[in-house]
Design a protein around this motif. Sequence first.
Motif, PDB file in Angstrom:
ATOM      1  N   PRO A 147      30.778  51.626 -21.969  1.00  0.00           N
ATOM      2  CA  PRO A 147      30.659  51.218 -20.564  1.00  0.00           C
ATOM      3  C   PRO A 147      31.272  49.813 -20.432  1.00  0.00           C
ATOM      4  O   PRO A 147      31.423  49.101 -21.428  1.00  0.00           O
ATOM      5  CB  PRO A 147      29.160  51.190 -20.302  1.00  0.00           C
ATOM      6  N   SER A 148      31.603  49.415 -19.224  1.00  0.00           N
ATOM      7  CA  SER A 148      32.328  48.153 -19.033  1.00  0.00           C
ATOM      8  C   SER A 148      31.599  46.934 -19.598  1.00  0.00           C
ATOM      9  O   SER A 148      32.243  46.020 -20.112  1.00  0.00           O
ATOM     10  CB  SER A 148      32.638  47.932 -17.559  1.00  0.00           C
ATOM     11  N   HIS A 149      30.272  46.917 -19.534  1.00  0.00           N
ATOM     12  CA  HIS A 149      29.561  45.735 -20.038  1.00  0.00           C
ATOM     13  C   HIS A 149      29.622  45.632 -21.564  1.00  0.00           C
ATOM     14  O   HIS A 149      29.335  44.581 -22.131  1.00  0.00           O
ATOM     15  CB  HIS A 149      28.107  45.695 -19.554  1.00  0.00           C
ATOM     16  N   LYS A 150      29.998  46.702 -22.250  1.00  0.00           N
ATOM     17  CA  LYS A 150      30.202  46.663 -23.698  1.00  0.00           C
ATOM     18  C   LYS A 150      31.675  46.470 -24.042  1.00  0.00           C
ATOM     19  O   LYS A 150      32.025  46.267 -25.193  1.00  0.00           O
ATOM     20  CB  LYS A 150      29.700  47.958 -24.358  1.00  0.00           C
ATOM     21  N   ALA A 151      32.536  46.562 -23.011  1.00  0.00           N
ATOM     22  CA  ALA A 151      33.975  46.396 -23.219  1.00  0.00           C
ATOM     23  C   ALA A 151      34.392  45.007 -22.728  1.00  0.00           C
ATOM     24  O   ALA A 151      33.967  44.015 -23.289  1.00  0.00           O
ATOM     25  CB  ALA A 151      34.726  47.516 -22.513  1.00  0.00           C
ATOM     26  N   PHE A 152      35.173  44.961 -21.668  1.00  0.00           N
ATOM     27  CA  PHE A 152      35.711  43.691 -21.204  1.00  0.00           C
ATOM     28  C   PHE A 152      35.034  43.171 -19.946  1.00  0.00           C
ATOM     29  O   PHE A 152      35.434  42.163 -19.393  1.00  0.00           O
ATOM     30  CB  PHE A 152      37.226  43.820 -20.999  1.00  0.00           C
ATOM     31  N   GLY A 153      34.009  43.878 -19.465  1.00  0.00           N
ATOM     32  CA  GLY A 153      33.158  43.386 -18.391  1.00  0.00           C
ATOM     33  C   GLY A 153      33.836  43.071 -17.083  1.00  0.00           C
ATOM     34  O   GLY A 153      34.818  43.691 -16.701  1.00  0.00           O
ATOM     35  N   TYR A 154      33.308  42.071 -16.428  1.00  0.00           N
ATOM     36  CA  TYR A 154      33.717  41.726 -15.067  1.00  0.00           C
ATOM     37  C   TYR A 154      35.168  41.261 -14.994  1.00  0.00           C
ATOM     38  O   TYR A 154      35.855  41.519 -14.030  1.00  0.00           O
ATOM     39  CB  TYR A 154      32.797  40.629 -14.515  1.00  0.00           C
ATOM     40  N   TYR A 155      35.670  40.571 -16.024  1.00  0.00           N
ATOM     41  CA  TYR A 155      37.005  39.993 -15.966  1.00  0.00           C
ATOM     42  C   TYR A 155      38.103  40.900 -16.493  1.00  0.00           C
ATOM     43  O   TYR A 155      39.274  40.631 -16.290  1.00  0.00           O
ATOM     44  CB  TYR A 155      37.034  38.667 -16.735  1.00  0.00           C
ATOM     45  N   GLY A 156      37.754  41.971 -17.190  1.00  0.00           N
ATOM     46  CA  GLY A 156      38.784  42.776 -17.830  1.00  0.00           C
ATOM     47  C   GLY A 156      39.415  41.976 -18.961  1.00  0.00           C
ATOM     48  O   GLY A 156      38.887  40.959 -19.396  1.00  0.00           O
ATOM     49  N   ASP A 157      40.567  42.424 -19.443  1.00  0.00           N
ATOM     50  CA  ASP A 157      41.242  41.645 -20.491  1.00  0.00           C
ATOM     51  C   ASP A 157      42.315  40.750 -19.882  1.00  0.00           C
ATOM     52  O   ASP A 157      43.085  40.136 -20.582  1.00  0.00           O
ATOM     53  CB  ASP A 157      41.811  42.554 -21.581  1.00  0.00           C
ATOM     54  N   GLN A 158      42.359  40.692 -18.556  1.00  0.00           N
ATOM     55  CA  GLN A 158      43.311  39.900 -17.786  1.00  0.00           C
ATOM     56  C   GLN A 158      44.742  40.289 -18.092  1.00  0.00           C
ATOM     57  O   GLN A 158      45.654  39.482 -17.996  1.00  0.00           O
ATOM     58  CB  GLN A 158      43.047  38.407 -17.993  1.00  0.00           C
ATOM     59  N   ASN A 159      44.931  41.556 -18.476  1.00  0.00           N
ATOM     60  CA  ASN A 159      46.265  42.085 -18.720  1.00  0.00           C
ATOM     61  C   ASN A 159      46.305  43.518 -18.201  1.00  0.00           C
ATOM     62  O   ASN A 159      46.567  43.724 -17.022  1.00  0.00           O
ATOM     63  CB  ASN A 159      46.606  41.997 -20.209  1.00  0.00           C
ATOM     64  N   LYS A 160      45.975  44.491 -19.045  1.00  0.00           N
ATOM     65  CA  LYS A 160      46.061  45.901 -18.657  1.00  0.00           C
ATOM     66  C   LYS A 160      44.724  46.525 -18.276  1.00  0.00           C
ATOM     67  O   LYS A 160      44.696  47.578 -17.654  1.00  0.00           O
ATOM     68  CB  LYS A 160      46.664  46.723 -19.804  1.00  0.00           C
ATOM     69  N   ILE A 161      43.631  45.921 -18.689  1.00  0.00           N
ATOM     70  CA  ILE A 161      42.308  46.486 -18.427  1.00  0.00           C
ATOM     71  C   ILE A 161      41.693  45.747 -17.245  1.00  0.00           C
ATOM     72  O   ILE A 161      41.518  44.528 -17.298  1.00  0.00           O
ATOM     73  CB  ILE A 161      41.400  46.387 -19.664  1.00  0.00           C
ATOM     74  N   GLY A 162      41.360  46.497 -16.203  1.00  0.00           N
ATOM     75  CA  GLY A 162      40.793  45.901 -15.001  1.00  0.00           C
ATOM     76  C   GLY A 162      39.332  45.535 -15.176  1.00  0.00           C
ATOM     77  O   GLY A 162      38.713  45.810 -16.196  1.00  0.00           O
ATOM     78  N   ARG A 163      38.796  44.941 -14.128  1.00  0.00           N
ATOM     79  CA  ARG A 163      37.395  44.538 -14.181  1.00  0.00           C
ATOM     80  C   ARG A 163      36.477  45.739 -14.053  1.00  0.00           C
ATOM     81  O   ARG A 163      36.807  46.713 -13.396  1.00  0.00           O
ATOM     82  CB  ARG A 163      37.090  43.500 -13.122  1.00  0.00           C
ATOM     83  N   ASN A 164      35.343  45.652 -14.743  1.00  0.00           N
ATOM     84  CA  ASN A 164      34.312  46.692 -14.735  1.00  0.00           C
ATOM     85  C   ASN A 164      34.876  48.073 -15.081  1.00  0.00           C
ATOM     86  O   ASN A 164      34.526  49.061 -14.457  1.00  0.00           O
ATOM     87  CB  ASN A 164      33.595  46.723 -13.384  1.00  0.00           C
ATOM     88  N   ALA A 165      35.733  48.122 -16.089  1.00  0.00           N
ATOM     89  CA  ALA A 165      36.365  49.375 -16.483  1.00  0.00           C
ATOM     90  C   ALA A 165      35.756  49.891 -17.786  1.00  0.00           C
ATOM     91  O   ALA A 165      35.862  49.232 -18.826  1.00  0.00           O
ATOM     92  CB  ALA A 165      37.867  49.177 -16.669  1.00  0.00           C
ATOM     93  N   PRO A 166      35.118  51.075 -17.760  1.00  0.00           N
ATOM     94  CA  PRO A 166      34.682  51.673 -19.027  1.00  0.00           C
ATOM     95  C   PRO A 166      35.914  52.128 -19.798  1.00  0.00           C
ATOM     96  O   PRO A 166      36.918  52.528 -19.187  1.00  0.00           O
ATOM     97  CB  PRO A 166      33.818  52.847 -18.584  1.00  0.00           C
ATOM     98  N   ILE A 167      35.868  52.052 -21.115  1.00  0.00           N
ATOM     99  CA  ILE A 167      37.034  52.396 -21.924  1.00  0.00           C
ATOM    100  C   ILE A 167      36.641  53.254 -23.115  1.00  0.00           C
ATOM    101  O   ILE A 167      35.478  53.368 -23.475  1.00  0.00           O
ATOM    102  CB  ILE A 167      37.771  51.139 -22.443  1.00  0.00           C
ATOM    103  N   SER A 168      37.673  53.826 -23.726  1.00  0.00           N
ATOM    104  CA  SER A 168      37.543  54.559 -24.973  1.00  0.00           C
ATOM    105  C   SER A 168      38.404  53.821 -26.002  1.00  0.00           C
ATOM    106  O   SER A 168      39.537  53.447 -25.701  1.00  0.00           O
ATOM    107  CB  SER A 168      38.037  55.993 -24.771  1.00  0.00           C
ATOM    108  N   ALA A 169      37.875  53.594 -27.184  1.00  0.00           N
ATOM    109  CA  ALA A 169      38.622  52.916 -28.241  1.00  0.00           C
ATOM    110  C   ALA A 169      38.602  53.771 -29.496  1.00  0.00           C
ATOM    111  O   ALA A 169      37.539  54.151 -29.980  1.00  0.00           O
ATOM    112  CB  ALA A 169      38.023  51.546 -28.533  1.00  0.00           C
ATOM    113  N   LYS A 170      39.788  54.088 -30.008  1.00  0.00           N
ATOM    114  CA  LYS A 170      39.917  54.846 -31.261  1.00  0.00           C
ATOM    115  C   LYS A 170      40.201  53.837 -32.375  1.00  0.00           C
ATOM    116  O   LYS A 170      41.199  53.122 -32.334  1.00  0.00           O
ATOM    117  CB  LYS A 170      41.055  55.857 -31.149  1.00  0.00           C
ATOM    118  N   VAL A 171      39.288  53.774 -33.357  1.00  0.00           N
ATOM    119  CA  VAL A 171      39.334  52.728 -34.384  1.00  0.00           C
ATOM    120  C   VAL A 171      39.439  53.362 -35.763  1.00  0.00           C
ATOM    121  O   VAL A 171      38.689  54.280 -36.088  1.00  0.00           O
ATOM    122  CB  VAL A 171      38.062  51.850 -34.318  1.00  0.00           C
ATOM    123  N   THR A 172      40.353  52.844 -36.580  1.00  0.00           N
ATOM    124  CA  THR A 172      40.453  53.248 -37.983  1.00  0.00           C
ATOM    125  C   THR A 172      40.144  52.031 -38.845  1.00  0.00           C
ATOM    126  O   THR A 172      40.809  50.998 -38.740  1.00  0.00           O
ATOM    127  CB  THR A 172      41.862  53.771 -38.314  1.00  0.00           C
TER     128      THR A 172
END
Length: 188
Positions: A147-172
């Motif tokens: 959910p967004s509060h576990k990702a980049f929250g209110y500000y996003g990453d100030q590049n490609k991820i908007g504010r309050n955006a839930p995301i999926s991350a694939k990690v190896t």
Amino acid sequence: MRFLLALFALFLISSCKSPEARYPVSQNSGSYINESIELNKEMIAQEEDYIKQVMGENPDTEYLNSENGFWYYYNNKSTDSLNTETPEFGDVVVFDYSISTIEGEPIYAEGERPTREYAIDKEKLFTGLRQGLKLMKEGETVTFLFPSHKAFGYYGDQNKIGRNAPISAKVTLHEIKEEPNNEINNQE
């Protein structure tokens, strides 16, 4: 003349009263903070409901619920019984990750971000990924739904991820290098 002196003395005595406190024109009761808390709770509930809906559309995938408030599934799980180590505070991990929307549309595609070294809980990294790495073992690939509060929250990453955006991350997770103090403690 006495009259003027008496009048002047009376004026001095009456003008020497203690200062009165001035009160603000408007008073804030904290209702803004309470409203903000309620709005955030509603937003989080909506995001979690949406993530659960997306998970429901993939019945073949076994999703796990983290105690930290996000979901994940294994793309590649370690079956090696000797590989039981997960990273601890101060260990350095080497990993790759990609980020997409919850629906799976790439935001940062695989290979777009360089392989990263990260000292667990000693460097800056968004909350969900920091907590997710602690669940992994060497050689595993895991997809996290944040959910967004576990990702980049209110500000996003100030590049490609908007504010309050839930995301999926694939990690190896490629490697776990134990902190030197941890290696000494483990040998004792």
